[in-house]
Structures are given as structure tokens and as C-alpha cells.
Design a protein around this motif. Structure first.
Motif, short mmCIF file in Angstrom:
data_model
loop_
_atom_site.label_atom_id
_atom_site.label_comp_id
_atom_site.label_asym_id
_atom_site.label_seq_id
_atom_site.Cartn_x
_atom_site.Cartn_y
_atom_site.Cartn_z
N ALA A 1 0.93 -1.27 0.04
CA ALA A 1 0.00 0.08 0.09
C ALA A 1 0.88 1.12 -0.10
O ALA A 1 0.35 2.40 -0.32
CB ALA A 1 -0.95 0.03 1.18
N ARG A 2 2.21 1.19 0.13
CA ARG A 2 2.80 2.07 0.29
C ARG A 2 3.88 2.14 -0.92
O ARG A 2 5.11 3.01 -0.81
CB ARG A 2 4.00 2.31 1.53
CG ARG A 2 3.24 2.93 2.75
CD ARG A 2 3.45 2.42 4.05
NE ARG A 2 2.42 3.10 4.89
CZ ARG A 2 1.12 2.55 5.30
NH1 ARG A 2 0.78 1.49 4.38
NH2 ARG A 2 0.25 3.16 6.18
N GLY A 3 3.65 1.52 -1.90
CA GLY A 3 4.39 1.36 -3.11
C GLY A 3 5.55 0.36 -3.21
O GLY A 3 6.17 0.40 -4.27
N ALA A 4 5.55 -0.59 -2.15
CA ALA A 4 6.66 -1.59 -2.28
C ALA A 4 6.51 -2.50 -3.46
O ALA A 4 5.53 -2.57 -3.86
CB ALA A 4 6.68 -2.34 -1.09
N SER A 5 7.76 -3.10 -3.89
CA SER A 5 7.32 -4.19 -4.77
C SER A 5 7.61 -5.42 -4.24
O SER A 5 8.32 -5.53 -3.21
CB SER A 5 8.42 -3.64 -6.04
OG SER A 5 9.76 -3.69 -5.58
N LEU A 6 7.53 -6.57 -4.88
CA LEU A 6 7.76 -8.00 -4.61
C LEU A 6 8.90 -8.50 -5.34
O LEU A 6 9.04 -8.23 -6.58
CB LEU A 6 6.46 -8.54 -4.66
CG LEU A 6 5.13 -8.18 -3.72
CD1 LEU A 6 3.78 -8.77 -4.04
CD2 LEU A 6 5.57 -8.32 -2.30
N THR A 7 9.39 -9.56 -4.60
CA THR A 7 10.25 -10.36 -5.30
C THR A 7 9.62 -11.62 -6.27
O THR A 7 8.56 -11.79 -6.00
CB THR A 7 11.51 -11.02 -4.36
OG1 THR A 7 10.59 -12.11 -3.55
CG2 THR A 7 12.11 -10.01 -3.54
N ALA A 8 10.61 -12.29 -6.80
CA ALA A 8 10.21 -13.62 -7.45
C ALA A 8 10.01 -14.70 -6.45
O ALA A 8 10.07 -14.40 -5.24
CB ALA A 8 11.02 -14.00 -8.55
N GLY A 9 9.45 -15.76 -6.77
CA GLY A 9 9.40 -16.89 -5.63
C GLY A 9 8.06 -16.97 -4.68
O GLY A 9 8.32 -17.53 -3.74
N LEU A 10 7.16 -16.19 -5.22
CA LEU A 10 6.02 -16.00 -4.35
C LEU A 10 5.30 -17.28 -4.07
O LEU A 10 4.57 -17.35 -3.02
CB LEU A 10 5.01 -14.95 -4.66
CG LEU A 10 5.56 -13.32 -4.69
CD1 LEU A 10 4.88 -12.52 -5.47
CD2 LEU A 10 5.64 -13.06 -3.26
N GLY B 1 9.35 -16.01 -1.18
CA GLY B 1 9.39 -14.77 -1.84
C GLY B 1 8.77 -13.78 -0.89
O GLY B 1 8.19 -14.14 0.21
N GLY B 2 8.85 -12.30 -1.11
CA GLY B 2 8.37 -11.37 -0.32
C GLY B 2 8.75 -9.97 -0.69
O GLY B 2 8.59 -9.74 -2.15
#
Ligand SMILES: Cc1cc2nc3c(=O)[nH]c(=O)nc-3n(C[C@H](O)[C@H](O)[C@H](O)COP(=O)(O)OP(=O)(O)OC[C@H]3O[C@@H](n4cnc5c(N)ncnc54)[C@H](O)[C@@H]3O)c2cc1C
Length: 344
Positions: A155-164, A288-289
Motif C-alpha cells: 500500500a506504500r508502493g513496495a514491490s515484490l520479489t520472484a518466488g512468491l 518470496g516477499g
């Protein structure tokens, strides 16, 4: 673990952190763990085991874990073993209860039953509980890690890695009590034949077996071993003892003649009697995260730091992608780093 480690380090740096803990007890999954805080022997080994992980994050674990372990001891955590017992890894083993108590004391202000509303350091343990529910798998972890940290950061604009979709998995005989998460785990696929519900051979596993557990069809399989297999040891227990633990935990343990399919021919099934254990895949934590940099800053889609937001432990992805490593080590090292970056 990461939240307590971060708070303990922040206090050392002269801050007055508050740890908000959603659970009714402290320690998260760390309290349920075997307490082995370890790393791969070298960065090359780490890269080979977790090839899709971020080398910058992996480097910090390889370079800083030994100091972080010495720091834990300086806080009063006495290792119960100074070796991991696995030639592929180095680290120390702690009593999980004692480790939790030491970190709790060092963290200071820890408020139970209080989910966070605002945070500078996210350490909610990833989204294992959510992943297990969505995929119909067992959960082998604290029940509170639902991905709240990820939702907050997104919600604050973060992005996620692969491997979710990846998780550190273990085969359990059934939905066991959390005190049996370690003792009832069936970790002997190297000695047993692993079969799907039609009796098809599901193939081999890496030494940690997390790869195999993640690919069990429908999260289910049969582990079938012969008498020779049951005499083999996996760390400090024989396979026969692990099968006994499955039976004691209420698992489905039966003679192979009672299986609903004919056993395939296999060099693993030589000396009868053959015994089958029903196993189910259980999620210990997600891989992932949130995307972070090597200073534990949460990154947005352009690779810029989201102001004032840090993540550590299983909330941070990109460390073990494509493989398996020590979640306790990642939580300890990046918990400390998050505190140092946040105070700067
Ligand atoms: C049975 C078992 C054996 C294991 N053995 C080992 C081992 O030997 N070696 C190893 O390296 N790893 C092991 N692990 C994995 C290890 O425990 C985890 O990788 C590690 O605890 C992750 O640290 P964390 O801080 O990210 O999560 P946790 O230690 O689980 O802490 C996360 C905390 O966040 C809290 N939380 C969740 N949502 C919120 C919210 N909204 N607000 C506030 N608080 C929230 C949770 O209640 C929890 O207390 C094991 C795990 C289990 C379950």
C-alpha cells in the motif's frame, strides 16, 4: 525473530523501540523451531543452493552471520551446540525457548496481542499461514503470519520479489500439534520411495527435501521404506524412529500390502517388510516477499527505497529464491541491519 533482533539492536544504539506482536505469545515461529542458526559455507555454495536469490543479500548473511551469532551470545544466549551437524553448513544451535527469552529481554518493550498499525521495520514472518490456506496445505509455523507486513508495504508502493509460490516445506504425517512440528517431520526421502496417490515415483530430493515437499501433487504422498531404510539415520534419529513418531502423532502408517496401488520396482525396496507413511506438505515459511536492498530498505518498482520502511525475516524475499537456507539466520542478520539503517 527478526522483530526482536531489530529491537534489541535498536536499543543498543540508544533508541526506544516498541515491538507490536499480533500473537498471544512472543517468539513467532522462532519459538517452534529447532534453533539452528546457520549459513552455507561460502557465497559460492549459497549461490549454488539458492541460484535465483539476490547475491547482495546473500553476501551479507555469509559475511555477517558469525558476528551476529557472537552478538547473540553476548546478550546471554548460550548455544547448545557449536556445530550444525551438517557438513554443508556452519552455525550454532540454540534452545528456542532460551533464545526467545534472551531476545525478549534485550528487545525491551514488547506488546502482545497488538497487531501493528504503523511500522518502521516490518517483521511479520511472511505469509505462510495465508499460502497454506490458499493452497490447501498444512501449516507448520506460527498461525499469525498472514502477510500483513506485505500488504502494508504494498500500500506504500513496495514491490515484490520472484518466488512468491515458493516455501520452505516439510512433510508431516498429519495436522500435528505445534510441539511436534520438529519431532514428527518425515525427512528421509533419500532412503524411501516417494509415491503419489497412483503409486507413481515422484523422484529424488535435495538434502533438505524442501524441493520435493513443494512438488508433492495436491500436497500429498506416501513415503515407503524397506527394513534397510528404517535402520538408516537422519541426523540423530533412525528412520524407524521417524516412522514411529508419525504413528505416535496419529498418522496413517501401514504395511505396503494395504496401499491402494501396486508398488513399483525400485532398488530402494529390497528388504521387506515395506512400510508406508502418508505425508502431507506443510508450509514453514514463504520464500518470496518484499524486495529489499542490502540495507534492509524496502524498494519500490523502480528500485528506490520507500521512505522510512524496512523489512527483515520472512517478510523480505529474494534471499533463498530457488532453494533453501536458514530463516533464522536471515531474520537475525537483517533484523540487526534494519535497526542500524533505521536509526541512521
Ligand atoms: C518447526 C520449525 C522448525 C524450524 N527450524 C529452523 C531451524 O532450525 N533453523 C532455521 O534457520 N529456521 C528454522 N525454522 C524457520 C524459522 O523459525 C523462521 O525462518 C524464522 O522464525 C523467521 O523469522 P521471522 O522473524 O521472519 O518470523 P517469526 O519468527 O515467525 O516472527 C514473526 C512474528 O510476527 C508476528 N506477526 C504477524 N503478523 C503481525 C502483525 N500484523 N502485527 C504484529 N505482529 C505480527 C507473528 O505473530 C510472529 O511472532 C523453523 C520453523 C519451524 C516452524
Amino acid at each position: 525473530m527478526a522483530g526482536l533482533a531489530a529491537a534489541a539492536r535498536a536499543r543498543e544504539l540508544g533508541k526506544t523501540p516498541v515491538v507490536l506482536e499480533k500473537g498471544t505469545r512472543p517468539g513467532g515461529s522462532m519459538l517452534l523451531s529447532s534453533g539452528v542458526v546457520w549459513r552455507h559455507r561460502s557465497l559460492e555454495d549459497f549461490r549454488a543452493e539458492c541460484p535465483s536469490g539476490d547475491p547482495a543479500l546473500q553476501t551479507r548473511i555469509v559475511e555477517e552471520l558469525d558476528d551476529a551469532l557472537a552478538w547473540l551470545e553476548s546478550l546471554g544466549a548460550e548455544p547448545v551446540a557449536r556445530v550444525t551437524g551438517n557438513p554443508l553448513t556452519v552455525g550454532k544451535r540454540f534452545d528456542a525457548r532460551e533464545l526467545t527469552d534472551v531476545l525478549l529481554r534485550a528487545a525491551g518493550d514488547v506488546r502482545l496481542g497488538e497487531p501493528f498499525r504503523h511500522a518502521a521495520i516490518l517483521a511479520t514472518g511472511g505469509f505462510g499461514a495465508r499460502l497454506a490456506r490458499e493452497r490447501g496445505l498444512l501449516l507448520r509455523a506460527n498461525p499469525w503470519s498472514e502477510g500483513d507486513g506485505l500488504d502494508y508495504a504494498l500500500a506504500r508502493g513496495a514491490s515484490l520479489t520472484a518466488g512468491l509460490n515458493e516455501f520452505y516445506g516439510r512433510a508431516l504425517p498429519s495436522g500435528v500439534d505445534d510441539r511436534e512440528y520438529v519431532s514428527a517431520a518425515q525427512v528421509y526421502a533419500q532412503h524411501a520411495l516417494v509415491l503419489d496417490d497412483e503409486g507413481r515415483d515422484l523422484g529424488g530430493a535435495a538434502w533438505h527435501e524442501s524441493d520435493l515437499v513443494q512438488r508433492l501433487p495436491g500436497g500429498r504422498a506416501w513415503y515407503v521404506g524397506d527394513a534397510r531404510a528404517r535402520r538408516q539415520s537422519v541426523r540423530d534419529r533412525t528412520v524407524a524412529e521417524l516412522v514411529g513418531a508419525a504413528r505416535a502423532a496419529g498418522g496413517d502408517v501401514r504395511a505396503s500390502e494395504e496401499l491402494p496401488f501396486t508398488l513399483p520396482e525400485s532398488p530402494k525396496l529390497v528388504e521387506p517388510p515395506f512400510v508406508a507413511v502418508r505425508v502431507r506438505a506443510a508450509v514453514t515459511h514463504t520464500i518470496g516477499g518484499l524486495r529489499i536492498d542490502d540495507r534492509a530498505r524496502v524498494l519500490d518498482g523502480d528500485g528506490h527505497a520507500v521512505p522510512g520502511l524496512h523489512a527483515a525475516g520472512a517478510d523480505a524475499g529474494g534471499i533463498f529464491t530457488g532453494g533453501y537456507g536458514s530463516g533464522l539466520a536471515a531474520a537475525l542478520v537483517f533484523g540487526r541491519i534494519a535497526a542500524e539503517t533505521a536509526q541512521r
